[in-house]
Design a protein around this motif. Sequence first.
Motif, PDB file in Angstrom:
ATOM      1  N   SER A  20       0.833  -1.201   0.000  1.00 35.87           N
ATOM      2  CA  SER A  20       0.000   0.000   0.000  1.00 35.87           C
ATOM      3  C   SER A  20       0.865   1.247   0.000  1.00 35.87           C
ATOM      4  N   ASN A  59      -0.379   5.888   2.249  1.00 37.06           N
ATOM      5  CA  ASN A  59       0.083   6.808   3.285  1.00 37.06           C
ATOM      6  C   ASN A  59       1.594   7.014   3.282  1.00 37.06           C
ATOM      7  N   ASN A  60       2.309   6.181   2.552  1.00 33.31           N
ATOM      8  CA  ASN A  60       3.771   6.262   2.543  1.00 33.31           C
ATOM      9  C   ASN A  60       4.257   6.217   1.101  1.00 33.31           C
ATOM     10  N   SER A  66       3.976  -4.593   4.366  1.00 33.59           N
ATOM     11  CA  SER A  66       3.382  -4.201   3.084  1.00 33.59           C
ATOM     12  C   SER A  66       1.956  -3.682   3.221  1.00 33.59           C
ATOM     13  N   THR A  67       1.318  -3.914   4.358  1.00 39.50           N
ATOM     14  CA  THR A  67      -0.024  -3.347   4.545  1.00 39.50           C
ATOM     15  C   THR A  67       0.023  -1.849   4.816  1.00 39.50           C
ATOM     16  N   THR A  68       1.198  -1.324   5.152  1.00 42.55           N
ATOM     17  CA  THR A  68       1.307   0.105   5.459  1.00 42.55           C
ATOM     18  C   THR A  68       2.174   0.875   4.481  1.00 42.55           C
ATOM     19  N   ARG A  69       2.859   0.163   3.579  1.00 41.30           N
ATOM     20  CA  ARG A  69       3.745   0.844   2.631  1.00 41.30           C
ATOM     21  C   ARG A  69       4.007  -0.085   1.450  1.00 41.30           C
ATOM     22  N   SER A 126       8.552  -6.495  12.551  1.00 34.63           N
ATOM     23  CA  SER A 126       7.791  -5.771  11.531  1.00 34.63           C
ATOM     24  C   SER A 126       7.162  -4.520  12.124  1.00 34.63           C
ATOM     25  N   SER A 127       6.678  -4.611  13.373  1.00 38.88           N
ATOM     26  CA  SER A 127       6.123  -3.426  14.034  1.00 38.88           C
ATOM     27  C   SER A 127       7.191  -2.373  14.265  1.00 38.88           C
ATOM     28  N   ASN A 133       7.987  -0.640  10.939  1.00 34.95           N
ATOM     29  CA  ASN A 133       6.958   0.332  10.581  1.00 34.95           C
ATOM     30  C   ASN A 133       7.048   1.587  11.454  1.00 34.95           C
ATOM     31  N   GLN A 134       7.271   1.395  12.741  1.00 33.55           N
ATOM     32  CA  GLN A 134       7.387   2.547  13.651  1.00 33.55           C
ATOM     33  C   GLN A 134       8.581   3.415  13.266  1.00 33.55           C
ATOM     34  N   ASP A 142       7.905   5.262   9.993  1.00 35.68           N
ATOM     35  CA  ASP A 142       6.829   6.255  10.074  1.00 35.68           C
ATOM     36  C   ASP A 142       7.174   7.442  10.943  1.00 35.68           C
TER      37      ASP A 142
END
Length: 291
Positions: free
Chosen positions: A26, A29-30, A56-59, A280-281, A284-285, A288
């Motif tokens: 996705s 947002n990124n 990959s769900t956030t970027r 993975s968390s 992402n942190q 972001d």
Amino acid sequence: MASYATAEPQFIEVNGTRFAYLRFGSAANNTVPLVFLQHFRGTFDHWDPQLIDPISTTREVILLDNSGVGKTNGTVPGTYAEWADNVAQVVKALGISQIDLLGFSMGGFAAQMAALNYPTLIRKLILAGTGPSAGEGIEGGDPAAFGRLAAASNDKEEHGGFLEAFYSLTPTKQTLGDKWWKRMTTARSNRSDYVGLEGTKAQIDAVLRWSNREHASEGSYDRLHEIKVPVLVANGDNDILIPTVNSWVMFKRLTNADAHLHLYPDVGHGFLNEYAGQFSSLVNQFLDDRA
């Protein structure tokens, strides 16, 4: 939206080499994609879906097979600076102006050189289970464990070699390793094999140059102060392939970077699989964080 399991290989020709990659996730947002560089003998078919999918769900992510690896043709480069050149040229050919970069193990050697030689290309850098080139304080890994990985030529030998090198030898940890192996080997169809004999020899030759102070000018140890982007260094607390102390030395030499160090307990080189959810968390942190 495609996942690691369903993403279709794509190809782009750069300087006569047909590079294979997976690109999915996705970008809502990124806008800066995260590029992944894999470990010794590994391809983009050898990642853990429990690591890749939450990211990959956030970027958007790009998993790249370097030259001579997996579904990419050509030959394995002799230095990690050349590996980094390939990464930069592929990214440029894809029309991408800036990336975040995650290098695992040997992929981390190439990631360091990409950050050093293409500083405007890299926004943030993640160095997982890796270390600098030869220098004071750097320790060599277990040669027997590395030798088993290099010599493995069938499924049984690969399974045994990677579980022994990536996971502690206790029954509990080996059971976790088995679970990772099943996730990894069943995640994708039409998977590439591990790098073959000729490519493995070339990768070993690159490691030997990286580990020799006579070739220090080709490496990262004396140049880490040049990196000025945020860097996340992560490893297990008992890595026998690239000893954990090397992550500490690298972290301390990143004097001009906003560097972070995270060590996971009671785990070795395979920390990013054993702690896939936590790591993975953290990735992402870190990516972001706008600070």
